[in-house]
Motif scaffolding. Structure first.
Motif, mmCIF file in Angstrom:
data_model
loop_
_atom_site.group_PDB
_atom_site.id
_atom_site.type_symbol
_atom_site.label_atom_id
_atom_site.label_comp_id
_atom_site.label_asym_id
_atom_site.label_seq_id
_atom_site.Cartn_x
_atom_site.Cartn_y
_atom_site.Cartn_z
ATOM 1 N N UNK A 240 41.387 38.498 29.182
ATOM 2 C CA UNK A 240 40.776 37.775 30.299
ATOM 3 C C UNK A 240 39.546 36.970 29.900
ATOM 4 N N UNK A 241 39.102 37.111 28.647
ATOM 5 C CA UNK A 241 37.854 36.463 28.239
ATOM 6 C C UNK A 241 37.931 34.942 28.337
ATOM 7 N N UNK A 242 39.074 34.360 27.968
ATOM 8 C CA UNK A 242 39.206 32.901 28.004
ATOM 9 C C UNK A 242 39.073 32.375 29.427
ATOM 10 N N UNK A 243 39.726 33.043 30.378
ATOM 11 C CA UNK A 243 39.614 32.615 31.776
ATOM 12 C C UNK A 243 38.185 32.771 32.291
ATOM 13 N N UNK A 244 37.527 33.866 31.901
ATOM 14 C CA UNK A 244 36.151 34.074 32.326
ATOM 15 C C UNK A 244 35.240 32.998 31.740
ATOM 16 N N UNK A 245 35.497 32.617 30.480
ATOM 17 C CA UNK A 245 34.708 31.556 29.858
ATOM 18 C C UNK A 245 34.880 30.244 30.612
#
Length: 262
Positions: A240-245
């Motif tokens: 989920x890190x990419x979406x959060x970024x």
């Protein structure tokens, strides 16, 4: 019964014992404190780490009841009810959990806290859960520290632990659930560090941070306001890190900020 409950069972000026003996006609003998004192025995409420107020680990004392069998058993039940009134409720502090996990334990707008308190297989409405907000870990603003000192308060006195209070079994279930969640986060969460101009950090706190947490399951960690660092850390499941970024960058750039010398 637990030695630390001696005074509670006896009551103010012996009113509890007097009421029981007058009702049942028996004689009740509770050893005096000096008769059972043991050096080094901690009383409940003085435990540290993740320990609960556990009366089972307290020093136990023997209470003798003299009288006919029926009234003696009745008096025993009355005494047990007084003990149960105190031992059925406990407060547990979780002090060994890294505060970076607090937003996930609380959930967006405290949604997870509400679930822990209310769900039947967890708190069942019998517990309260307090998770300190992120702001509690920030250093006090200039002037606030002096005001705290004037009132006799210090940063050491700030209780930043997670506190769960309520019915004993329900508290145990909630604590076990939180600890399992933390273990899972320690194993599976990753971080992503990026640079966003300090002047845009104001758009990544409060409601914006809650929205990112709700939609991606990731938290946004910023340097303190008085730290000139532009670093922003995103923490959560690696997938989920990419979406959060993407969401964090969109919120940071949503408002155009220009510095003009006048």
């Amino acid at each position: 019964m637990p030695a630390s409950l001696r005074a509670f069972v006896i009551g103010a000026k012996g009113k509890n014992l007097k009421a029981i003996t007058e009702q049942t006609g028996v004689r009740i003998n509770i050893p005096k404190a000096e008769d059972t004192a043991v050096d080094g025995v901690a009383t409940p409420g003085q435990t540290s780490g993740n320990a609960a107020d556990d009366y089972d680990q307290d020093e136990q004392i023997s209470v003798t009841i003299e009288g006919d069998e029926i009234n003696a058993k009745h008096a025993q039940r009355l005494l047990q009810a007084i003990v149960a009134e105190r031992t059925s409720k406990i407060t547990q502090r979780l002090t060994n959990i890294d505060h970076v996990f607090y937003p996930f334990i609380a959930g967006p707008k405290n949604a997870n806290v509400a679930r822990l308190e209310k769900e039947e297989d967890l708190g069942a409405g019998e517990v309260s859960v307090r998770v300190p907000p992120r702001a509690a870990f920030l250093p006090p603003k200039e002037g606030a520290e002096d005001a705290g000192a004037a009132n006799g308060a210090s940063e050491k006195e700030r209780d930043l632990s997670i506190i769960i209070s309520g019915e004993r079994e329900a508290v145990s279930r909630v604590v076990a659930t939180i600890e399992a969640q933390v273990d899972d986060m320690r194993r599976n969460f990753r971080t992503l560090a990026i640079q966003i101009p300090k002047r845009q950090h104001r758009f990544l706190v409060g409601e914006s941070a809650q929205e990112v947490l709700s939609s991606t399951g990731c938290s946004i960690e910023l340097a303190p306001i008085d730290d000139p660092s532009d670093s922003v850390t995103i923490r959560g499941p690696s997938a989920n890190l990419a979406n959060a970024l993407t969401e964090a960058m969109a919120k940071a750039n949503a408002v155009n900020v220009q510095i003009v010398d006048l």
